[in-house]
Enzyme design. Structure first.
Site, mmCIF file in Angstrom:
data_model
loop_
_atom_site.group_PDB
_atom_site.id
_atom_site.type_symbol
_atom_site.label_atom_id
_atom_site.label_comp_id
_atom_site.label_asym_id
_atom_site.label_seq_id
_atom_site.Cartn_x
_atom_site.Cartn_y
_atom_site.Cartn_z
ATOM 1 N N ASP A 240 41.352 10.415 81.653
ATOM 2 C CA ASP A 240 41.818 9.053 81.941
ATOM 3 C C ASP A 240 41.101 7.957 81.172
ATOM 4 O OD1 ASP A 240 39.381 9.156 83.184
ATOM 5 O OD2 ASP A 240 40.067 8.370 85.099
ATOM 6 N N PRO B 36 33.549 16.326 81.708
ATOM 7 C CA PRO B 36 34.277 15.064 81.529
ATOM 8 C C PRO B 36 33.428 13.826 81.756
ATOM 9 C CG PRO B 36 34.770 15.974 83.687
ATOM 10 C CD PRO B 36 33.842 16.948 83.012
ATOM 11 N N TYR C 238 33.497 10.983 89.978
ATOM 12 C CA TYR C 238 32.886 12.255 89.589
ATOM 13 C C TYR C 238 31.684 12.448 90.506
ATOM 14 C CZ TYR C 238 35.652 11.943 85.294
ATOM 15 O OH TYR C 238 36.695 11.859 84.390
ATOM 16 N N ARG D 283 40.680 2.454 88.052
ATOM 17 C CA ARG D 283 41.937 2.880 87.454
ATOM 18 C C ARG D 283 43.061 1.938 87.828
ATOM 19 N NH1 ARG D 283 42.720 8.419 87.158
ATOM 20 N NH2 ARG D 283 44.934 7.872 87.222
#
Length: 640
Positions: free
Chosen positions: A49, A336, A261, A253
């Site tokens: 993302d 990530p 995370y 977002r």
């Protein structure tokens, strides 16, 4: 079962971001290409993302409206990063850091976040707008790959054979689980080149027998997209949080979502006591609450979550006979937490496809070896930096967790993409002539061309050229230099003559233009006979005069090529911009009274810096790469 046979210049296996980037290049260059995918639709939730400024620059280079424009209309811009560390009995904010990617090396884009599915849709919309473009062929499964080694050296041949088969319904399965009742007839695709962008479990990589080297740790993280219900003051700011209970990274977002995370802890070395399938969204939230103490955290809507084990793995090579290539997660996997995966994956295929176009057009396949050289080096650096970042999150509160800005400086430029620098190859001239032990044994007839970086002291050979404001000489429009460097497959020569106020300089520049468009010029020998002179190489002028001081149309045609259906190309001559306070000459470190020539590759990386008037060296550089064989010179058109 019956079978059919088809031929294609490029077959792309996998329609994730890396595959779609390859399709965008192929579409822009009118390459005969196909892209297939086992899935029945694009990603809907989760996955990657984060998009960094270099990726947005690349997206902006395709079409109008650009892919970047669509992305920015939906994405959440990351303006600030907060670092939270453990103090006595709770977490406290230790630093607030401006993200500032738009300020890096002449970039103009910030870091943004947007779900992978929306990124893929932006590419799909671009391909849809592009008329006769490539369309994704879904539910199509590759079954067999064979490379005819006897034909790999023949640039007219289709030496790669891929057998594909389509599911009859929407049920997806791996190739070894598909029964004949669910399949239609086999199609045999004969390809000049194949690109595998089919993810970490890449069928293409396995079909080639290539291995991934690396390790998996016993450390586990959860990734979760949710709409948080919280009194945490920085919930809409990207955060790094370290407490005695573990670590969290957050990323705001679109649509009110926040990506978390969350460090889950460690298992035994064998990992047998950790079962990711038993981890629920509520389990993740419980751990996150402990880490974020004394702040509250709850949720009503969870869009997606997953669990991963920290590790870094890298393939030993990214290509096979320079006919089958791999990109993205198919050749490098990592955690990530650095937010680089989708970006590096797309930049892999962005590096490759224009080289395939050039090899097909010229018959010069030697340039294809540079893909492995350039992108393997980037992937190795990615592994090192990702390991350092993973350790940062796994090791708990530390000096770095309280001085995050200093720690971040070590990887910010690389992650943003603007600092990626390709080493000297046939595509990027070295500063000095290679010593004898570095001679190109495979291409002994090629002459090494040296750059003169002292003529543009702020440009870095092998890096993408920064973008600064310039003024279109004919329209007076102030634009970014990158707007003239679109991803169309063209090479560009940027000429910086300084001022034309002296008649001698103007006349000498006219002579330079006449030499560039002469029948024996390298511009001509690198262009099919009947194609327009700017079909392969575009010449851009950036001068320092007032726009009304001279008649730019009195310059030779190559500086503003004429086409009967479009008139003059008014987008090739620029004045350095003063109204907006930018000076591209100063930004690039170019002395106005001397000037220089800068060659920019189709992917916007600086390939050569030389004397403005030295067409001999400039010509040798281009002819090493673009000189056409006789049968290619006679072609009536060119697809760029």
């Amino acid at each position: 079962m019956s079978s059919s046979t088809s031929e294609v210049d490029l077959l792309i296996i996998g329609a994730g971001p890396a595959g779609l980037m390859a399709a965008a290049w192929a579409s822009s260059c009118k390459l005969n290409a196909r892209i297939i995918d086992e899935k029945d639709a694009r990603v809907r939730t989760g996955q990657a993302d984060g998009l960094h400024c270099r990726t947005l620059e690349i997206m902006d280079s395709f079409g109008s409206p650009s892919i970047a424009h669509e992305i920015l209309g939906q994405a959440c811009v990351i303006k600030e990063i907060s670092s939270w560390a453990w103090y006595e009995d709770c977490i406290e904010r230790s630093e607030s850091i401006r993200s500032g990617e738009e300020d890096l090396l002449g970039s103009r884009y910030p870091q943004v976040s947007l779900c992978q599915g929306s990124v893929e849709q932006a590419f799909l919309n671009f391909l849809e707008r592009d008329g006769d473009s490539i369309r994704i062929e879904r539910n199509l499964t590759p079954l067999r790959l064979h490379v005819d080694q006897a034909q790999v050296g023949d640039h007219h041949a289709y030496p790669v054979e891929v057998h594909v088969q389509q599911l009859r319904d929407d049920e997806l399965a791996s190739p070894d689980q598909i029964s004949d009742s669910k399949m239609t007839a086999v199609e045999i695709v004969r390809a000049k080149y194949v690109l595998g962008t089919d993810g970490a479990h890449s069928w293409t990589r396995k079909a080639l027998g290539l291995r991934m080297e690396g390790d998996r740790t016993n450390k586990h993280f959860a990734v979760m997209d949710l709409i948080p219900l919280s009194d945490f003051p920085d919930i809409r700011i990207s955060c790094v949080i370290h407490s005695l209970s573990g670590s969290i990274m957050t990323l705001p977002r679109e649509g009110g979502l926040v990506r978390f995370y969350v460090q889950l802890g460690e298992s035994s070395i064998t990992g047998r006591d950790f079962d990711r399938s038993t981890v629920s969204a509520d389990d993740i939230i419980k751990i996150a609450r402990k880490i974020m103490h004394p702040y509250t955290l709850d949720y009503d809507h969870c869009d997606w979550f997953s669990v991963y084990t920290v590790g870094q793995r890298l393939a030993e090579i990214f290509s096979h006979h320079d006919r089958v290539f791999l990109a993205g997660d198919a050749v490098h996997t990592h955690s990530p937490t650095m937010g680089a995966g989708m970006n590096v994956s797309m930049q892999d295929s962005y590096n490759l496809v224009w080289k395939i176009v050039t090899a097909i057009r010229t018959g010069n396949r030697s340039i294809l070896a540079t893909y492995n050289t350039e992108r393997l080096a980037v992937a190795k650096e990615l592994m090192v930096k990702d390991r350092a970042m993973s350790d940062f999150y796994c090791d708990g509160p530390s000096v770095n967790s309280k001085s995050y800005q200093k720690f971040r400086e070590d990887f910010r430029d690389f992650v943003s993409g603007v600092a990626v620098q390709y080493s000297p190859t046939i595509l990027t001239s070295p500063v000095e002539k290679d010593p004898p032990e570095h001679k190109d044994i495979q291409q002994p007839h090629r002459q090494k061309i040296s750059s003169m970086p002292s003529l543009a002291t702020n440009l870095v050979l092998g890096q993408r050229i920064p973008s600064y404001l310039v003024t279109n000489h004919f329209t007076a429009e102030v634009v970014h230099l990158h707007s003239a460097l679109k991803s169309t497959g063209h090479w560009r020569i940027l000429l910086f003559p300084g001022t034309f106020s002296g008649r001698y300089v103007f006349e000498r520049y006219c002579d330079l233009g006449q030499r560039l468009e002469a029948p024996n010029s390298f511009v001509r020998t690198c262009t099919p006979i009947s194609a327009p002179i700017d079909s392969i190489i575009e010449v851009l002028t950036i001068h320092t005069d007032d726009r009304n001081d001279f008649d730019a149309l009195s310059l030779p045609n190559i500086f503003h090529p004429w086409r009967a259906d479009k008139g003059h190309q008014y987008w090739r001559i620029f004045a350095k911009d003063n109204d907006q306070g930018e000076d591209v000459y100063k930004a690039f470190g170019i002395y106005e009274r001397i000037g220089c020539a800068v060659v920019v590759r189709p992917d916007q990386h600086v390939a050569y810096i030389g004397d403005l008037w030295d067409l001999e060296s400039l010509g040798r550089f281009f002819e090493n790469i673009l000189a056409l064989k006789n049968d290619e010179r006679d072609r009536k058109g060119v697809n760029v």
